[in-house]
Design an enzyme around this catalytic site. Structure first.
Site, short mmCIF file in Angstrom:
data_model
loop_
_atom_site.label_atom_id
_atom_site.label_comp_id
_atom_site.label_asym_id
_atom_site.label_seq_id
_atom_site.Cartn_x
_atom_site.Cartn_y
_atom_site.Cartn_z
N ASP A 439 0.87 -1.17 0.00
CA ASP A 439 0.00 0.00 0.00
C ASP A 439 0.91 1.23 0.00
O ASP A 439 2.08 1.13 0.39
CB ASP A 439 -0.89 -0.02 1.24
CG ASP A 439 -1.69 1.26 1.40
OD1 ASP A 439 -2.36 1.65 0.44
OD2 ASP A 439 -1.61 1.86 2.49
N ASP A 657 -1.52 -0.69 6.15
CA ASP A 657 -1.81 -0.24 7.51
C ASP A 657 -3.23 0.26 7.70
O ASP A 657 -3.64 0.56 8.82
CB ASP A 657 -0.84 0.86 7.93
CG ASP A 657 -1.12 2.18 7.21
OD1 ASP A 657 -1.64 2.14 6.08
OD2 ASP A 657 -0.83 3.24 7.79
N ASP A 661 -7.13 -1.79 3.74
CA ASP A 661 -6.18 -2.83 3.33
C ASP A 661 -6.56 -4.20 3.87
O ASP A 661 -5.99 -5.21 3.45
CB ASP A 661 -4.77 -2.49 3.81
CG ASP A 661 -4.23 -1.22 3.17
OD1 ASP A 661 -4.49 -1.02 1.97
OD2 ASP A 661 -3.58 -0.43 3.87
#
Length: 766
Positions: A439, A657, A661
């Site tokens: 990410d 995080d 996600d």
């Protein structure tokens, strides 16, 4: 592990037991089977290294149910004690367990010392023979010394062997008891029929074997204690008492289990923080090294979080408690590490299958050795000694310890570096990772974007900023926080007409909610106002000025994230674009090194983000990432992960995080969550990084690979040891004493090899 299907929708209840009396992998397998046969048990796993059983049941376990589990273990020939997990006793339990182990270790050492002192004189012929002298103690004295060793120092082998036979099973102690009893019995017979013939007595063989086996078990236990250093170090971080500030402002000291959420706790300089909480007053630097692995103290001030177990630096703090006892981050870390160390790796199933038939096979092989030597014309003494050597050398301890010892050492040292591995399966998967999908925001970038541009059209900048801030004030998204920070910073600026915006409240909003993958919306003065990405702008049908489109493209190409302020259309009016917002975020200092370290280990990095292509491409170029997936909805991130997994069978890890996600973390072969993010992400992940440092991703994969290599090395040597040692013993090339020494050495060497992992310091950053 025995794993029975549990009824759908049934909540699983877990109990843990300390098991006493296990000596080898066969013991662990037998306890496992005994627990699995208890009605209602859906899964049972026994770890030889931790001497702990984890049992799952399909219904809530009552004290009576737990007692039935204990009874099942006792019926199998072992002792069991439930592990107390109540919050009020959580502090005392580890210390009590450690004290019990220390007392047991002292008794074991005393038994080894007594056996060694009594066995030493029996080895006198071996020591004098090379010099041409045949000196031996009188037969009656050898019998006296050997009897004490056999039946006092060796009593534990007989007790354990009896329990195994009663349970219609075998274990290592049965092999030792049979082997040494055969050598001892043969010597007693020789003493009776030929009392003057001391050169054909084998008391030294039985006594030395018992001494060496007990020495090996003591060294093994000592080495195993070192594999749990990480747990003991973490447990030691929990203070027993806390200084609290009551409603009247008075300070008093209370036991930690009396502190409740909302209580104000005082933490003086140099003290450990006793609770999780938020700083209400005071500034300081906090040492969190044993929790997060961060080597330098971290500056903390009002409003920032502190974690139980960290050390306060130079300032006096007032901390408002948010979690205590079993709910603190430290307690959760300890549980995570304990669970990882207690579980079995998939590779352990091979060992379990071998150990299930190992002891019976050795008994048959020893009997065959005795018979074949007799048929070959050897004396009964020679046949017995060779059979004894087979029994003694064939110890399944090394097989049983190979996997759990490495897992305990690996997960323990990883925890000290800020890498928490959820279970053994996650560790085994992580070492096979070939692709990591990252990410962007908060993972590779700081996640603290700033509003770098706000350009309104059709309304004033002040009006637009107030509308956008009103919509976003209920959001915890990093972009929302950046917008609100800009609004607060400009709130004191005087407006036209002398009005001060600091005294003007934000517009009233109702029905505020987040729209997944798009942004936030709220109703203001009867109109729906949205702050979101370009995808949403197009879906709403709003058309900004041409120059705004061009400006957005320019800002995106520079690596910024662009959002739009839009008033949604109604039946009588189309949607209207009101302002362009651009946010900038900086790449984390360690991000490029993390990508390079992964590449050096043959791991490909991929960027998967909901941001626009320009921002994603800018970050990817700065970090050397070649493959980028931009403008990806949260639900689509899991699909991207599935695509990556489908490529030539790649093992894919997802590192993120945010709450968005979580689906991708769950879809990946192994999820890696940064603990600076949300609890949802951490629960969905197999590995949690206690710092928001992407370089820890390379650390996690590296320690997993090193740990798995140790498992493979241990299993290789354990199998090879038996494959070589047993035939040598059967052929008469190993006497019982050498066999006993080799058997003891094998167990100690396996644990010692695993302990080499404690020297791991993380990936070199270069």
């Amino acid at each position: 592990m025995t794993d029975l299907a549990s009824p759908p929708g049934v909540e699983i209840s877990t109990a843990e037991l300390d098991i006493e009396g296990m000596t080898c992998a066969s013991c662990a397998a037998r306890v496992e089977k005994a627990l699995a046969r208890v009605p209602g048990v859906t899964a049972a796993s026994v770890n030889l290294a931790t001497e702990r059983a984890t049992v799952q049941a399909a219904a809530r376990l009552t004290p009576g149910d737990v007692q039935r589990l204990v009874d099942a273990v006792v019926a199998a020939g072992y002792q069991a004690h439930p592990i107390v997990t109540e919050q009020d006793t959580a502090q005392a339990a580890p210390a009590q367990a450690e004290g019990a182990r220390a007392r047991l270790a002292r008794r074991e050492l005393a038994a080894v010392a007594l056996a060694a002192v009594l066995s030493a004189p029996l080895t006198l012929p071996m020591l004098t023979a090379p010099f041409g002298a045949e000196r031996a103690l009188p037969a009656w004295l050898q019998l006296a010394l050997a009897s004490v060793v056999q039946f006092v120092c060796g009593a534990r082998f007989y007790v354990s062997a009896f329990r195994a036979v009663r349970a219609r099973a075998g274990n290592m102690d049965l092999l030792v008891a049979l082997g040494t009893s055969a050598a001892y019995g043969l010597s007693v017979w020789q003493t009776i029929v030929a009392p003057g013939d001391t050169m054909h007595l084998y008391f030294e063989a039985s006594a030395v074997v018992i001494t060496l086996v007990r020495l090996g078990k003591w060294l093994e236990a000592r080495a195993k204690r070192e594999t749990t250093d990480a747990i003991r170090a973490l447990t030691a971080l929990r203070p027993d008492r806390a200084h609290i500030k009551d409603a009247s402002g008075n300070e008093r000291e209370v036991p930690l289990n009396q502190v409740r959420v909302g209580t104000v706790v005082l933490v003086r300089p140099g003290e450990r923080v006793p609770v999780d909480g938020s700083i209400a007053a005071g500034r300081t630097h906090v040492d969190e090294s044993l929790i997060t692995g961060e080597s330098l103290p971290v500056a903390k001030g009002p409003g920032e979080r502190v974690t139980a177990g960290s050390v306060n630096g130079e300032g006096l703090l007032e901390v408002t408690t948010t979690a205590t006892g079993a709910e603190t981050t430290l307690a959760r870390i300890i549980r995570l590490v304990e669970n990882a160390q207690a579980e079995k790796a998939p590779i352990q199933r091979l060992v379990d299958r071998v150990s299930a038939v190992f002891v019976p096979a050795i008994l048959v092989l020893a009997a065959a050795t005795f018979a074949l030597w007799l048929l070959a014309g050897a004396s009964a003494q020679t046949a017995i000694l060779n059979a004894v050597s087979v029994l003694v050398i064939a110890c399944p301890c090394a097989l049983g310890l190979a996997t759990p010892a490495a897992i305990m050492a690996g997960t323990g040292v990883a925890a000290r570096r800020g890498v928490l591995i959820k279970d053994a399966e996650a560790l085994e998967l992580a070492q096979r990772v070939s692709v990591v999908a990252f990410d962007k925001t908060g993972t590779l970038t700081e996640g603290k974007p700033k509003l770098v541009a706000f350009e309104a059209f059709g309304i004033s900048r002040e009006q637009g900023l107030a509308l956008a801030a009103a919509v976003e004030r209920n959001s915890e998204h990093p972009l929302a926080r950046a917008l609100l920070a800009e609004y607060d910073a400009s709130a004191a600026l005087p407006l036209a007409g002398g009005e001060n915006k600091a005294s003007a409240s934000l517009p009233l909003t109702v029905h505020a909610n987040a729209v997944a993958g798009r942004g936030m919306q709220a109703e203001i003065d009867g109109s729906t106002v949205c702050v979101g990405n370009g995808r949403w702008l197009d879906e709403l049908g709003a058309e900004p000025p041409a120059e705004a489109r061009a400006r957005a493209s320019e800002l995106e190409a520079a690596g910024n994230t662009v959002s739009w302020l839009v008033r949604a259309g109604t039946e009588g009016a189309p949607a209207q674009a009101l302002a362009l917002l651009a946010f900038g975020d900086s790449v984390k200092p360690t991000a490029r090194a993390a990508i390079e370290q992964l590449a050096a280990r043959g791991v490909k990095s991929v960027l998967v983000t909901g941001d626009n292509r320009g921002a994603a491409a800018s970050v990817a170029a700065a970090l050397g990432i070649e493959e980028v997936f931009a403008q990806v909805l949260p639900s689509d991130k899991a699909d991207i992960v599935a695509q990556l997994k489908a490529r030539t069978g790649a093992v894919v890890a997802m590192a993120g995080d945010g709450i968005n996600d979580a689906p991708a973390l769950a879809a990946a072969d192994i999820g890696i969550a940064l603990a600076t993010g949300t609890d949802v992400a951490m629960h969905a992940a197999g590995i949690t990084l206690m710092r928001g440092d992407p370089a820890l991703v390379a650390d996690a994969i590296d320690i997993s690979r090193r740990t798995y290599r140790k498992i493979q090395q241990n299993l290789f040597w354990a199998f090879v040891y038996n494959l070589i040692g047993i035939p040598l013993a059967a052929l008469g090339l190993l006497n019982p004493m050498l066999a006993g020494a080799a058997m003891a050495f094998s167990s100690v060497s396996v644990v010692t090899n695993a302990l080499l992992l404690k020297r791991w310091k993380g990936v070199e950053r270069g």
